[in-house]
Design a protein around this motif. Structure first.
Motif, mmCIF file in Angstrom:
data_model
loop_
_atom_site.group_PDB
_atom_site.id
_atom_site.type_symbol
_atom_site.label_atom_id
_atom_site.label_comp_id
_atom_site.label_asym_id
_atom_site.label_seq_id
_atom_site.Cartn_x
_atom_site.Cartn_y
_atom_site.Cartn_z
ATOM 1 N N GLY A 1 10.291 -7.167 -12.123
ATOM 2 C CA GLY A 1 9.249 -6.641 -13.009
ATOM 3 C C GLY A 1 7.839 -6.845 -12.495
ATOM 4 O O GLY A 1 6.873 -6.664 -13.240
ATOM 5 N N LEU A 2 7.701 -7.205 -11.208
ATOM 6 C CA LEU A 2 6.369 -7.395 -10.605
ATOM 7 C C LEU A 2 5.921 -6.062 -10.005
ATOM 8 O O LEU A 2 5.822 -5.882 -8.784
ATOM 9 N N TYR A 3 5.648 -5.096 -10.879
ATOM 10 C CA TYR A 3 5.488 -3.703 -10.468
ATOM 11 C C TYR A 3 4.230 -3.440 -9.639
ATOM 12 O O TYR A 3 4.263 -2.637 -8.713
ATOM 13 N N GLU A 4 3.123 -4.087 -9.991
ATOM 14 C CA GLU A 4 1.882 -3.829 -9.241
ATOM 15 C C GLU A 4 2.022 -4.271 -7.787
ATOM 16 O O GLU A 4 1.605 -3.552 -6.873
ATOM 17 N N ALA A 5 2.611 -5.440 -7.589
ATOM 18 C CA ALA A 5 2.820 -5.923 -6.223
ATOM 19 C C ALA A 5 3.817 -5.041 -5.484
ATOM 20 O O ALA A 5 3.613 -4.676 -4.318
ATOM 21 N N ALA A 6 4.896 -4.663 -6.172
ATOM 22 C CA ALA A 6 5.910 -3.803 -5.549
ATOM 23 C C ALA A 6 5.302 -2.463 -5.143
ATOM 24 O O ALA A 6 5.628 -1.924 -4.079
ATOM 25 N N THR A 7 4.410 -1.934 -5.975
ATOM 26 C CA THR A 7 3.781 -0.646 -5.684
ATOM 27 C C THR A 7 3.030 -0.677 -4.355
ATOM 28 O O THR A 7 3.091 0.285 -3.573
ATOM 29 N N ILE A 8 2.325 -1.782 -4.081
ATOM 30 C CA ILE A 8 1.589 -1.910 -2.811
ATOM 31 C C ILE A 8 2.548 -1.788 -1.625
ATOM 32 O O ILE A 8 2.269 -1.086 -0.647
ATOM 33 N N LEU A 9 3.692 -2.464 -1.740
ATOM 34 C CA LEU A 9 4.666 -2.420 -0.643
ATOM 35 C C LEU A 9 5.281 -1.030 -0.510
ATOM 36 O O LEU A 9 5.403 -0.510 0.602
ATOM 37 N N TYR A 10 5.673 -0.432 -1.628
ATOM 38 C CA TYR A 10 6.275 0.909 -1.576
ATOM 39 C C TYR A 10 5.315 1.926 -0.955
ATOM 40 O O TYR A 10 5.717 2.768 -0.150
ATOM 41 N N GLU A 11 4.041 1.853 -1.332
ATOM 42 C CA GLU A 11 3.057 2.804 -0.803
ATOM 43 C C GLU A 11 2.943 2.679 0.716
ATOM 44 O O GLU A 11 2.889 3.693 1.431
ATOM 45 N N ASN A 12 2.919 1.459 1.218
ATOM 46 C CA ASN A 12 2.792 1.254 2.660
ATOM 47 C C ASN A 12 4.057 1.638 3.416
ATOM 48 O O ASN A 12 3.980 2.211 4.500
ATOM 49 N N VAL A 13 5.210 1.331 2.842
ATOM 50 C CA VAL A 13 6.469 1.724 3.489
ATOM 51 C C VAL A 13 6.575 3.242 3.537
ATOM 52 O O VAL A 13 6.971 3.819 4.555
ATOM 53 N N ALA A 14 6.199 3.908 2.444
ATOM 54 C CA ALA A 14 6.253 5.375 2.412
ATOM 55 C C ALA A 14 5.351 5.981 3.482
ATOM 56 O O ALA A 14 5.720 6.958 4.142
ATOM 57 N N LEU A 15 4.170 5.406 3.669
ATOM 58 C CA LEU A 15 3.246 5.915 4.692
ATOM 59 C C LEU A 15 3.783 5.713 6.105
ATOM 60 O O LEU A 15 3.505 6.499 7.011
ATOM 61 N N SER A 16 4.566 4.657 6.271
ATOM 62 C CA SER A 16 5.046 4.325 7.618
ATOM 63 C C SER A 16 6.327 5.061 7.995
ATOM 64 O O SER A 16 6.724 5.059 9.164
ATOM 65 N N GLU A 17 6.993 5.654 6.980
ATOM 66 C CA GLU A 17 8.281 6.296 7.263
ATOM 67 C C GLU A 17 8.105 7.512 8.173
ATOM 68 O O GLU A 17 7.428 8.468 7.818
ATOM 69 N N LYS A 18 8.739 7.464 9.303
ATOM 70 C CA LYS A 18 8.667 8.587 10.251
ATOM 71 C C LYS A 18 9.640 9.694 9.859
ATOM 72 O O LYS A 18 9.362 10.868 10.028
ATOM 73 N N LYS A 19 10.806 9.285 9.363
ATOM 74 C CA LYS A 19 11.824 10.271 8.971
ATOM 75 C C LYS A 19 11.520 10.752 7.563
ATOM 76 O O LYS A 19 11.824 10.080 6.584
ATOM 77 N N GLN A 20 10.916 11.916 7.469
ATOM 78 C CA GLN A 20 10.463 12.420 6.177
ATOM 79 C C GLN A 20 11.602 12.740 5.214
ATOM 80 O O GLN A 20 11.383 12.951 4.042
ATOM 81 N N TYR A 21 12.836 12.796 5.726
ATOM 82 C CA TYR A 21 13.974 13.073 4.861
ATOM 83 C C TYR A 21 14.840 11.837 4.666
ATOM 84 O O TYR A 21 15.975 11.916 4.248
ATOM 85 N N SER A 22 14.300 10.669 4.975
ATOM 86 C CA SER A 22 15.075 9.439 4.852
ATOM 87 C C SER A 22 15.252 9.063 3.389
ATOM 88 O O SER A 22 14.402 9.337 2.536
ATOM 89 N N GLU A 23 16.372 8.401 3.101
ATOM 90 C CA GLU A 23 16.638 7.951 1.736
ATOM 91 C C GLU A 23 15.657 6.856 1.333
ATOM 92 O O GLU A 23 15.251 6.769 0.175
ATOM 93 N N ARG A 24 15.258 6.017 2.301
ATOM 94 C CA ARG A 24 14.316 4.946 1.993
ATOM 95 C C ARG A 24 12.990 5.511 1.491
ATOM 96 O O ARG A 24 12.406 5.002 0.538
ATOM 97 N N LEU A 25 12.521 6.578 2.123
ATOM 98 C CA LEU A 25 11.284 7.222 1.680
ATOM 99 C C LEU A 25 11.456 7.760 0.258
ATOM 100 O O LEU A 25 10.565 7.616 -0.586
ATOM 101 N N ALA A 26 12.613 8.366 -0.008
ATOM 102 C CA ALA A 26 12.871 8.916 -1.339
ATOM 103 C C ALA A 26 12.888 7.814 -2.399
ATOM 104 O O ALA A 26 12.340 7.982 -3.492
ATOM 105 N N ILE A 27 13.505 6.676 -2.073
ATOM 106 C CA ILE A 27 13.544 5.561 -3.025
ATOM 107 C C ILE A 27 12.131 5.037 -3.282
ATOM 108 O O ILE A 27 11.762 4.738 -4.420
#
Length: 443
Positions: free
Chosen positions: A114-140
């Motif tokens: 339930g630590l959503y604000e902190a999780a959001t920071i990580l998700y945003e950075n991981v999404a930016l770093s994803e090279k495979k635009q069709y990866s499941e990780r990016l979708a999650i």
């Protein structure tokens, strides 16, 4: 140590650390973990996290990134809501290759806690770093960002939904069911019925496929299969419940009854576990209720006594029922004063927040209350009961302003203009105050 006249062994004892370890840290011969930093900080009489900003700038930036140190530090920062420190550490890590997966896994852990604000920071950075635009990780990542961005501001909810919807098909099949349900519920709260229909149909189609596959799967493989949040048939039934409402909003009651029949008979669901039986009973109830609703909204006043009797003992259904009753009353000029008296206490209680279970969401209930307030206001104003009418109009306008629901703000303004000659001085002041808040929000 000088300030408090302590020798090294004293400080080590206060920090519950080995004196040799403390000596190595002080002399710069040993790396400092976040746990050790916390112990020393508390021994010095400061709260945990007091030195975190300096720990980042003076220690982590000069050391080679080490996940065993970074991970617990980020976790601690999340619990202490030190979001700037998380930003700084993540920036350090994202400069190096190979940390995207670790950050994603930590983001999932924070999200579950339930630590959503902190999780959001990580998700945003991981999404930016994803090279495979069709990866499941990016979708999650995009799904989690959509979830964490849902709040009281309807405009932002809409933006988050639009941004996420192109990623739904990239999730795994089971995760897609919840994602489609969540998207449909968001658009439902926004009353964007074309979108609701689109995602409700996709939900029904995918749920049916998954249900059939589950029935054909060998029992030994069922235990290892990923489990959905709800029974698979419940997603299918929910898709038809959503489409029932879409048809009702379009006044297409013939097709609404078609969808009601779909989830009214779930005898083909053969499982007898407690969860299955719970959801079968829910949909049987909703089928009865929605049959009454569609008859009522199509103009059949004769169903009112049966409808009221049916929902009287079902507290969760009273607000939606009253909303439907007053909408029908305004549309066909029914007199429902007796129902108003019967549920007077319930109407007052809806000024409080409702607890929501299952497929309903808080946003949907909030939107429903706004709609109900507007219908109740119309009913009172057209009957010349101006004090009550303006009370609910102002309540509707206030709630609409809080969640930035522009559609209802405009409806309230038009309704007020139609009856403003009957408004008291106090009502006019309250209305002007709310409108000023709307104007400030638009600046």
């Amino acid at each position: 140590m000088k300030d408090h006249d302590l020798i090294l062994s004293d400080l080590a004892r206060e920090a519950e650390m080995n004196p040799g370890t403390m000596s190595s840290i002080i002399n710069g011969n040993r790396t400092l973990s976040v746990d050790q930093l916390d112990r020393i900080t508390q021994a010095m009489g400061y709260p945990v996290g007091y030195y975190y900003e300096r720990y980042v700038s003076e220690y982590l930036t000069e050391a080679n990134p080490n996940w065993r140190r970074m991970s617990p530090f980020i976790h601690n920062c999340a619990r202490l809501n030190k979001l700037d420190c998380i930003h700084d550490v993540v920036n350090l890590l994202m400069d190096k290759l190979g940390y995207s997966e670790s950050l994603f896994e930590l983001a999932e852990e924070l999200f579950r806690e339930g630590l959503y604000e902190a999780a959001t920071i990580l998700y945003e950075n991981v999404a930016l770093s994803e090279k495979k635009q069709y990866s499941e990780r990016l979708a999650i990542c995009q799904y989690r960002l959509f979830q964490t961005r849902q709040g009281d501001n309807q405009e932002k909810n809409y933006e988050a939904a639009v941004q996420f919807e192109i990623y739904v098909d990239r999730l795994d099949e089971i995760e897609q069911l919840d994602a489609l349900k969540d998207l449909a519920n968001t658009y439902r709260s926004l009353r964007k019925w074309d979108k609701v229909e689109l995602f409700a149909k996709a939900l029904g189609d995918k749920a049916k496929i998954q249900y059939n596959m589950e029935q054909q799967r060998h029992p030994s493989k069922k235990e290892n299969a990923k489990q959905p949040s709800f029974p698979l048939f419940a997603y299918w039934a929910f898709s038809h419940l959503l489409r029932t409402q879409v048809c009702g909003e379009r006044k297409d009651y013939e097709h609404a009854f078609h969808h009601i029949k779909k989830y009214a008979d779930l005898s083909w669901v053969l499982d007898t576990d407690e969860e299955t039986l719970k959801w079968k009973n829910k949909y049987e109830d909703w089928a009865v209720v929605n049959t009454y609703v569609n008859k009522l909204l199509s103009g059949e006043e004769s169903v009112l006594p049966e409808y009221v009797a049916y929902i009287s003992s079902r507290k969760d259904e009273v607000l939606p029922a009253l909303d439907n009753i007053f909408e029908a009353a305004n549309r066909y000029q029914f007199d429902v004063d007796d129902i108003l008296g019967q549920f007077k206490e319930d109407i007052s209680s809806y000024l409080e927040q409702q607890e929501i279970e299952g497929f309903y969401t808080q946003r949907f209930i909030t939107e429903r209350f706004i709609h109900f307030s507007k219908e109740l206001s119309v009913y009172f104003l057209t009957k010349g009961r101006f004090s009550d009418g303006f009370k609910f109009l102002l309540s509707c306008l206030e709630k609409s302003t809080l969640i930035n629901n522009k559609s209802y703000i405009i409806k309230c303004m038009r309704l007020y203009e139609s009856f403003q000659e009957y408004a008291s001085l106090e009502t006019k002041k309250a209305y002007r105050k709310l409108i000023n808040e709307v104007e400030v929000d638009e600046m």
